[in-house]
Design a protein around this motif. Structure first.
Motif, mmCIF file in Angstrom:
data_model
loop_
_atom_site.group_PDB
_atom_site.id
_atom_site.type_symbol
_atom_site.label_atom_id
_atom_site.label_comp_id
_atom_site.label_asym_id
_atom_site.label_seq_id
_atom_site.Cartn_x
_atom_site.Cartn_y
_atom_site.Cartn_z
ATOM 1 N N TYR A 1 14.586 16.385 -26.541
ATOM 2 C CA TYR A 1 13.875 15.905 -27.221
ATOM 3 C C TYR A 1 14.057 14.600 -28.248
ATOM 4 O O TYR A 1 13.792 14.474 -29.504
ATOM 5 C CB TYR A 1 16.293 15.424 -27.878
ATOM 6 C CG TYR A 1 16.315 16.741 -26.926
ATOM 7 C CD1 TYR A 1 17.191 18.066 -27.083
ATOM 8 C CD2 TYR A 1 17.579 16.918 -25.824
ATOM 9 C CE1 TYR A 1 17.731 18.578 -26.637
ATOM 10 C CE2 TYR A 1 17.980 17.299 -24.799
ATOM 11 C CZ TYR A 1 17.835 18.760 -25.542
ATOM 12 O OH TYR A 1 19.101 19.329 -25.295
ATOM 13 N N GLY A 2 12.802 13.892 -27.499
ATOM 14 C CA GLY A 2 12.711 12.983 -28.584
ATOM 15 C C GLY A 2 13.111 11.508 -28.032
ATOM 16 O O GLY A 2 14.646 12.358 -27.773
ATOM 17 N N LEU A 3 13.159 10.270 -28.103
ATOM 18 C CA LEU A 3 13.452 9.309 -28.392
ATOM 19 C C LEU A 3 15.039 9.410 -29.859
ATOM 20 O O LEU A 3 14.515 9.595 -31.284
ATOM 21 C CB LEU A 3 12.892 8.091 -28.597
ATOM 22 C CG LEU A 3 11.976 7.763 -27.824
ATOM 23 C CD1 LEU A 3 11.281 6.491 -28.387
ATOM 24 C CD2 LEU A 3 12.654 7.060 -26.974
ATOM 25 N N LEU A 4 16.072 9.305 -29.358
ATOM 26 C CA LEU A 4 17.120 9.485 -29.912
ATOM 27 C C LEU A 4 18.067 7.899 -29.989
ATOM 28 O O LEU A 4 18.309 7.488 -29.202
ATOM 29 C CB LEU A 4 18.163 10.316 -29.934
ATOM 30 C CG LEU A 4 17.424 11.824 -29.640
ATOM 31 C CD1 LEU A 4 18.045 13.037 -28.958
ATOM 32 C CD2 LEU A 4 17.386 12.147 -31.243
ATOM 33 N N PRO A 5 18.654 8.086 -30.707
ATOM 34 C CA PRO A 5 19.339 6.628 -30.799
ATOM 35 C C PRO A 5 20.737 7.386 -30.496
ATOM 36 O O PRO A 5 20.994 8.530 -29.951
ATOM 37 C CB PRO A 5 20.105 7.079 -32.599
ATOM 38 C CG PRO A 5 20.257 7.515 -33.423
ATOM 39 C CD PRO A 5 18.898 8.317 -32.778
ATOM 40 N N ARG A 6 21.690 6.013 -29.580
ATOM 41 C CA ARG A 6 22.900 6.305 -29.231
ATOM 42 C C ARG A 6 23.942 7.872 -29.926
ATOM 43 O O ARG A 6 24.727 8.309 -29.326
ATOM 44 C CB ARG A 6 23.923 5.257 -28.404
ATOM 45 C CG ARG A 6 22.642 4.491 -27.230
ATOM 46 C CD ARG A 6 23.917 3.251 -26.759
ATOM 47 N NE ARG A 6 23.221 2.577 -25.624
ATOM 48 C CZ ARG A 6 23.747 1.964 -25.124
ATOM 49 N NH1 ARG A 6 25.409 1.037 -25.708
ATOM 50 N NH2 ARG A 6 22.913 0.988 -24.228
ATOM 51 N N SER A 7 23.510 7.409 -30.787
ATOM 52 C CA SER A 7 24.617 8.447 -31.770
ATOM 53 C C SER A 7 24.890 9.196 -31.727
ATOM 54 O O SER A 7 25.353 10.280 -31.606
ATOM 55 C CB SER A 7 24.634 8.026 -33.032
ATOM 56 O OG SER A 7 24.185 7.729 -33.983
#
Length: 58
Positions: A28-34
């Protein structure tokens, strides 16, 4: 982001994570915690004990 890195002459950017997170990062790639929370993705955080009292947004 590329523009800011170039303006600040930053040649390398590192992201530290636990090995358990690599499968989802590759998928998914780097994602924010949200986004991790909203998509109910398993994730493991490095910053359980932050001595600077800054916890990245969840």
């Amino acid at each position: 982001m590329k523009k800011i890195l170039k303006e600040r002459q930053i040649e390398f950017l590192f992201h530290f994570t636990r090995a358990e997170n690599l499968v989802n990062i590759f998928k998914y790639g780097l994602l924010p915690r949200s986004a991790l929370s909203a998509n109910k993705l398993d994730s493991y955080f490095n910053d359980d004990f932050r001595y600077d009292n800054y916890l990245a947004p969840k």
